[in-house]
Motif scaffolding. Sequence first.
Motif, PDB file in Angstrom:
ATOM      1  N   LEU A 188     -27.435  85.408  42.086  1.00 33.06           N
ATOM      2  CA  LEU A 188     -27.904  86.731  41.675  1.00 33.06           C
ATOM      3  C   LEU A 188     -29.254  87.042  42.329  1.00 33.06           C
ATOM      4  CD1 LEU A 188     -26.567  88.755  39.820  1.00 33.06           C
ATOM      5  CD2 LEU A 188     -27.945  87.917  37.959  1.00 33.06           C
ATOM      6  N   ASN A 189     -30.069  85.999  42.477  1.00 32.59           N
ATOM      7  CA  ASN A 189     -31.356  86.134  43.137  1.00 32.59           C
ATOM      8  C   ASN A 189     -31.167  86.549  44.594  1.00 32.59           C
ATOM      9  OD1 ASN A 189     -34.115  85.874  43.249  1.00 32.59           O
ATOM     10  ND2 ASN A 189     -34.073  83.888  42.225  1.00 32.59           N
ATOM     11  N   ALA A 190     -30.198  85.908  45.265  1.00 25.17           N
ATOM     12  CA  ALA A 190     -29.913  86.252  46.661  1.00 25.17           C
ATOM     13  C   ALA A 190     -29.432  87.694  46.761  1.00 25.17           C
ATOM     14  CB  ALA A 190     -28.861  85.304  47.230  1.00 25.17           C
ATOM     15  N   VAL A 191     -28.593  88.102  45.789  1.00 24.15           N
ATOM     16  CA  VAL A 191     -28.102  89.489  45.784  1.00 24.15           C
ATOM     17  C   VAL A 191     -29.278  90.446  45.634  1.00 24.15           C
ATOM     18  CG1 VAL A 191     -26.755  91.166  44.473  1.00 24.15           C
ATOM     19  CG2 VAL A 191     -25.828  88.906  44.890  1.00 24.15           C
ATOM     20  N   ALA A 192     -30.213  90.105  44.725  1.00 22.02           N
ATOM     21  CA  ALA A 192     -31.378  90.962  44.510  1.00 22.02           C
ATOM     22  C   ALA A 192     -32.194  91.083  45.794  1.00 22.02           C
ATOM     23  CB  ALA A 192     -32.237  90.396  43.384  1.00 22.02           C
ATOM     24  N   SER A 193     -32.416  89.954  46.485  1.00 15.46           N
ATOM     25  CA  SER A 193     -33.160  89.992  47.749  1.00 15.46           C
ATOM     26  C   SER A 193     -32.436  90.868  48.765  1.00 15.46           C
ATOM     27  CB  SER A 193     -33.287  88.594  48.352  1.00 15.46           C
ATOM     28  OG  SER A 193     -33.816  87.717  47.442  1.00 15.46           O
ATOM     29  N   ASN A 194     -31.124  90.671  48.855  1.00 21.05           N
ATOM     30  CA  ASN A 194     -30.359  91.415  49.843  1.00 21.05           C
ATOM     31  C   ASN A 194     -30.410  92.910  49.577  1.00 21.05           C
ATOM     32  OD1 ASN A 194     -29.697  89.016  50.965  1.00 21.05           O
ATOM     33  ND2 ASN A 194     -27.619  88.939  50.149  1.00 21.05           N
ATOM     34  N   LEU A 195     -30.201  93.289  48.290  1.00 23.94           N
ATOM     35  CA  LEU A 195     -30.204  94.723  47.971  1.00 23.94           C
ATOM     36  C   LEU A 195     -31.592  95.315  48.145  1.00 23.94           C
ATOM     37  CD1 LEU A 195     -27.797  95.067  44.945  1.00 23.94           C
ATOM     38  CD2 LEU A 195     -27.505  95.971  47.235  1.00 23.94           C
ATOM     39  N   ALA A 196     -32.629  94.524  47.834  1.00 23.15           N
ATOM     40  CA  ALA A 196     -33.996  95.033  47.977  1.00 23.15           C
ATOM     41  C   ALA A 196     -34.322  95.282  49.438  1.00 23.15           C
ATOM     42  CB  ALA A 196     -34.977  94.038  47.380  1.00 23.15           C
ATOM     43  N   ALA A 219     -28.655  89.242  55.651  1.00 24.53           N
ATOM     44  CA  ALA A 219     -28.170  89.000  54.292  1.00 24.53           C
ATOM     45  C   ALA A 219     -28.057  87.501  54.012  1.00 24.53           C
ATOM     46  CB  ALA A 219     -26.808  89.656  54.099  1.00 24.53           C
ATOM     47  N   LYS A 220     -28.485  87.103  52.838  1.00 27.12           N
ATOM     48  CA  LYS A 220     -28.452  85.679  52.477  1.00 27.12           C
ATOM     49  C   LYS A 220     -27.339  85.405  51.474  1.00 27.12           C
ATOM     50  CE  LYS A 220     -33.306  85.117  53.515  1.00 27.12           C
ATOM     51  NZ  LYS A 220     -32.923  85.686  54.808  1.00 27.12           N
ATOM     52  N   GLN A 221     -26.647  84.287  51.666  1.00 29.26           N
ATOM     53  CA  GLN A 221     -25.585  83.878  50.745  1.00 29.26           C
ATOM     54  C   GLN A 221     -25.839  82.444  50.328  1.00 29.26           C
ATOM     55  OE1 GLN A 221     -23.202  86.003  50.024  1.00 29.26           O
ATOM     56  NE2 GLN A 221     -23.348  87.512  51.674  1.00 29.26           N
ATOM     57  N   VAL A 222     -25.589  82.127  49.040  1.00 32.31           N
ATOM     58  CA  VAL A 222     -25.730  80.735  48.609  1.00 32.31           C
ATOM     59  C   VAL A 222     -24.376  80.038  48.728  1.00 32.31           C
ATOM     60  CG1 VAL A 222     -27.704  81.025  47.084  1.00 32.31           C
ATOM     61  CG2 VAL A 222     -25.428  81.402  46.211  1.00 32.31           C
ATOM     62  N   VAL A 223     -24.407  78.740  49.040  1.00 34.03           N
ATOM     63  CA  VAL A 223     -23.178  77.962  49.198  1.00 34.03           C
ATOM     64  C   VAL A 223     -23.048  77.021  48.001  1.00 34.03           C
ATOM     65  CG1 VAL A 223     -21.901  76.401  50.696  1.00 34.03           C
ATOM     66  CG2 VAL A 223     -23.462  78.070  51.687  1.00 34.03           C
ATOM     67  N   PHE A 224     -21.940  77.154  47.267  1.00 36.96           N
ATOM     68  CA  PHE A 224     -21.693  76.320  46.085  1.00 36.96           C
ATOM     69  C   PHE A 224     -20.873  75.100  46.468  1.00 36.96           C
ATOM     70  CE2 PHE A 224     -21.745  80.109  42.905  1.00 36.96           C
ATOM     71  CZ  PHE A 224     -23.104  80.193  43.088  1.00 36.96           C
ATOM     72  N   SER A 225     -21.095  74.032  45.724  1.00 35.77           N
ATOM     73  CA  SER A 225     -20.296  72.831  45.931  1.00 35.77           C
ATOM     74  C   SER A 225     -20.103  72.131  44.595  1.00 35.77           C
ATOM     75  CB  SER A 225     -21.028  71.932  46.929  1.00 35.77           C
ATOM     76  OG  SER A 225     -20.615  70.608  46.783  1.00 35.77           O
ATOM     77  N   ALA A 226     -18.900  71.609  44.353  1.00 38.55           N
ATOM     78  CA  ALA A 226     -18.635  70.891  43.103  1.00 38.55           C
ATOM     79  C   ALA A 226     -19.232  69.500  43.204  1.00 38.55           C
ATOM     80  CB  ALA A 226     -17.135  70.805  42.857  1.00 38.55           C
ATOM     81  N   THR A 227     -19.932  69.091  42.132  1.00 39.11           N
ATOM     82  CA  THR A 227     -20.559  67.776  42.162  1.00 39.11           C
ATOM     83  C   THR A 227     -20.351  67.069  40.824  1.00 39.11           C
ATOM     84  OG1 THR A 227     -22.641  66.646  42.453  1.00 39.11           O
ATOM     85  CG2 THR A 227     -22.802  68.834  41.577  1.00 39.11           C
ATOM     86  N   PRO A 258     -24.150  96.859  51.174  1.00 39.88           N
ATOM     87  CA  PRO A 258     -24.407  97.096  49.743  1.00 39.88           C
ATOM     88  C   PRO A 258     -23.158  96.943  48.883  1.00 39.88           C
ATOM     89  CG  PRO A 258     -25.356  98.828  51.083  1.00 39.88           C
ATOM     90  CD  PRO A 258     -24.503  98.008  51.992  1.00 39.88           C
ATOM     91  N   VAL A 259     -22.000  97.313  49.411  1.00 35.91           N
ATOM     92  CA  VAL A 259     -20.775  97.206  48.608  1.00 35.91           C
ATOM     93  C   VAL A 259     -20.483  95.747  48.298  1.00 35.91           C
ATOM     94  CG1 VAL A 259     -18.315  97.686  48.575  1.00 35.91           C
ATOM     95  CG2 VAL A 259     -19.872  99.312  49.640  1.00 35.91           C
ATOM     96  N   GLU A 260     -20.582  94.911  49.336  1.00 32.85           N
ATOM     97  CA  GLU A 260     -20.343  93.483  49.165  1.00 32.85           C
ATOM     98  C   GLU A 260     -21.331  92.887  48.148  1.00 32.85           C
ATOM     99  OE1 GLU A 260     -20.829  89.825  52.113  1.00 32.85           O
ATOM    100  OE2 GLU A 260     -19.789  91.533  53.033  1.00 32.85           O
TER     101      GLU A 260
END
Lengths: 139, 136
Positions: free
Chosen positions: B21-29, B44-52, B100-102
């Motif tokens: 959500l933080n990355a989304v806020a940065s991107n939209l800002a 645009a910044k995206q976070v990468v998730f991984s199961a651990t 912005p849509v993404e």
Amino acid sequence: MASSLNTELTTLLKAMDVRVYRQQIIASNIANADTPNYKARDVAFQDALAEALAPQSPVVQAVALQTSSPLHFAGKSGGGDRYGTLKYRTEKQSSADGNTVDMDVERAQMADNSLQYETLLQFVNNRLSSMRTAISANS
Amino acid sequence: MSLSNVFQVSSSAMSAQAMRLNAVASNLANVDSVTSSNGQPYRAKQVVFSATPMGDQGDASQGVAVLGVVESAAPLRKNYDPSSPFADTDGYVSMSNVDPVEEMVNMISASRSYQTNVEVMNAAKQMMTKTLQIGQ
């Protein structure tokens, strides 16, 4: 009498342990709903309970004991797959990132699992309160 | 008590979703940012998730780890504005490549996932509270 109460409570407690174990799996599935290539998992409750109740299964919640003498009991350490084999859920709709978590299924399973857990708790409480009635009948 | 693994797992997922959500806020800002701290247009910044695996239950309790933040390789948006100091020789300014849509879709998905994990945590908490009341 005491032993039958004990046996019944043991069965209920093992069933609760399996429910808790399953709750963990479902929580993991929900937590990883957005993780690419994560595959949703679950256990079949019946198999898991059968394994938990099997006499050779390690003591649930057991911890390895620290020993400083060969005469000490080693205790039993908790094994990995104590509650049956973890299986993969069959996916109904494929997603582009290879994730197989279906949120509706997981939510429904979580609700079902926690309700079943509370049912077991109720059984335990009922058992204990009838025991209390029995020991206080003459007073 | 292995129910506490649920707390670990759900809280890891919640912090991962909060990061998203933080990355989304940065991107939209920065959707209209022309330049950034490195002198290049904002990407645009995206976070990468991984199961651990978390706790002592192996594969049964898998939390979420954020592997890192990646920048989008999408082409930069070109805006015709010859009066800008950042305009190239043809008068075009390279703007950020944020879609912005993404980002809105990402935002809704992240906040829904966050809420669901809160509910999972509440369910575990309720189970624990009821367990503490055994025999009362």
